[in-house]
Write a protein that holds these residues in place. Structure first.
Motif, PDB file in Angstrom:
ATOM      1  N   UNK A 136      67.679  17.636  82.230  1.00 39.17           N
ATOM      2  CA  UNK A 136      68.450  17.452  83.441  1.00 39.17           C
ATOM      3  C   UNK A 136      67.612  17.377  84.704  1.00 39.17           C
ATOM      4  N   UNK A 137      66.304  17.480  84.588  1.00 33.60           N
ATOM      5  CA  UNK A 137      65.420  17.395  85.757  1.00 33.60           C
ATOM      6  C   UNK A 137      65.453  15.972  86.315  1.00 33.60           C
ATOM      7  N   UNK A 138      65.498  15.797  87.637  1.00 32.62           N
ATOM      8  CA  UNK A 138      65.630  14.457  88.199  1.00 32.62           C
ATOM      9  C   UNK A 138      64.386  13.570  88.058  1.00 32.62           C
ATOM     10  N   UNK A 139      63.206  14.142  87.830  1.00 32.37           N
ATOM     11  CA  UNK A 139      61.979  13.342  87.734  1.00 32.37           C
ATOM     12  C   UNK A 139      60.977  14.033  86.812  1.00 32.37           C
ATOM     13  N   UNK A 140      61.251  14.035  85.517  1.00 34.78           N
ATOM     14  CA  UNK A 140      60.394  14.730  84.563  1.00 34.78           C
ATOM     15  C   UNK A 140      59.177  13.854  84.238  1.00 34.78           C
ATOM     16  N   UNK A 141      58.257  13.752  85.206  1.00 35.95           N
ATOM     17  CA  UNK A 141      57.013  12.991  85.028  1.00 35.95           C
ATOM     18  C   UNK A 141      55.843  13.904  85.355  1.00 35.95           C
ATOM     19  N   UNK A 142      54.663  13.455  85.004  1.00 37.01           N
ATOM     20  CA  UNK A 142      53.459  14.236  85.280  1.00 37.01           C
ATOM     21  C   UNK A 142      53.284  14.399  86.791  1.00 37.01           C
ATOM     22  N   UNK A 143      52.666  15.531  87.157  1.00 38.86           N
ATOM     23  CA  UNK A 143      52.441  15.801  88.575  1.00 38.86           C
ATOM     24  C   UNK A 143      50.961  16.043  88.872  1.00 38.86           C
ATOM     25  N   UNK A 144      50.194  16.533  87.901  1.00 38.49           N
ATOM     26  CA  UNK A 144      48.778  16.826  88.119  1.00 38.49           C
ATOM     27  C   UNK A 144      47.848  15.883  87.349  1.00 38.49           C
ATOM     28  N   UNK A 145      48.223  15.533  86.147  1.00 45.32           N
ATOM     29  CA  UNK A 145      47.386  14.683  85.306  1.00 45.32           C
ATOM     30  C   UNK A 145      47.805  13.219  85.475  1.00 45.32           C
ATOM     31  N   UNK A 146      46.879  12.283  85.196  1.00 43.81           N
ATOM     32  CA  UNK A 146      47.258  10.870  85.262  1.00 43.81           C
ATOM     33  C   UNK A 146      48.368  10.552  84.257  1.00 43.81           C
ATOM     34  N   UNK A 147      49.202   9.561  84.586  1.00 41.89           N
ATOM     35  CA  UNK A 147      50.330   9.200  83.727  1.00 41.89           C
ATOM     36  C   UNK A 147      49.911   8.847  82.303  1.00 41.89           C
ATOM     37  N   UNK A 148      48.708   8.261  82.134  1.00 38.50           N
ATOM     38  CA  UNK A 148      48.272   7.840  80.803  1.00 38.50           C
ATOM     39  C   UNK A 148      47.524   8.946  80.052  1.00 38.50           C
ATOM     40  N   UNK A 149      47.478  10.160  80.606  1.00 36.23           N
ATOM     41  CA  UNK A 149      46.795  11.288  79.957  1.00 36.23           C
ATOM     42  C   UNK A 149      47.540  11.668  78.690  1.00 36.23           C
ATOM     43  N   UNK A 150      46.778  11.898  77.618  1.00 36.71           N
ATOM     44  CA  UNK A 150      47.393  12.310  76.350  1.00 36.71           C
ATOM     45  C   UNK A 150      47.260  13.812  76.181  1.00 36.71           C
TER      46      UNK A 150
END
Length: 174
Positions: A136-150
């Motif tokens: 239910x979080x409005x923006x569950x994306x990375x905040x510290x690591x790069x988007x392509x970080x595994x």
């Protein structure tokens, strides 16, 4: 105060029928620790908010991979992850710590964003570093690591890579 059918007060330990519970931390006045189940989590936090806890001071994740037998109140089943929430009542001069057990095989818990919008970045950080998803979080994306970080770097089983550092013309031992 009664929280989701559980009396939360200054008693040493109160455990609900569904496995949640509460315990006071010895030597720390005016702060209690509550252990709701994942199903009780949002309702318990909402009850505290409605009873004067106007600020969510902190929310973080913890990985207990190497400590599966840690001490918890009776009736609380230890899981790999834990979401720890610190609520503060400025008007009552009190704190409460809420600790929710989250299994590693299903690392999801509901968001607190609707109750405390300020947790938006804290939940994203827990997701980014531990892989705990907040439904239910409005923006569950990375905040510290790069988007392509595994992977999630604060997980105890995350592989730590080593990159050799070479210094140009570094002086020898003295």
């Amino acid at each position: 105060m009664t929280v989701n059918g559980t009396e939360v007060d200054d008693s040493p330990s109160v455990v609900s029928d569904s496995g949640g519970g509460s315990s006071r931390t010895p030597g720390r006045p005016q702060q209690e620790v509550v252990f709701p189940t994942r199903d009780q989590y949002v309702d318990v936090v909402a009850a505290y908010r409605d009873n004067g806890y106007e600020m969510c001071a902190d929310l973080c994740g913890v990985d207990y991979l190497n400590h599966p037998g840690r001490r918890l109140p009776e009736g609380v089943q230890p899981e790999r992850f834990e979401v720890v929430v610190g609520l503060l009542s400025l008007s009552l001069a009190r704190r409460v710590r809420i600790r929710v057990q989250v299994p590693g095989s299903d690392a999801e818990v509901d968001t607190l964003f609707d109750l405390y919008p300020g947790v938006e970045a804290m939940e994203r950080e827990a997701y980014d570093l531990f892989g705990i998803v907040f439904r239910g979080h409005p923006d569950m994306t990375r905040i510290l690591m790069p988007e392509d970080w595994e992977g999630h770097p604060l997980r105890k089983d995350y592989g730590v890579g080593r990159v050799p550092v070479q210094f140009k013309e570094a002086p020898g031992p003295r």
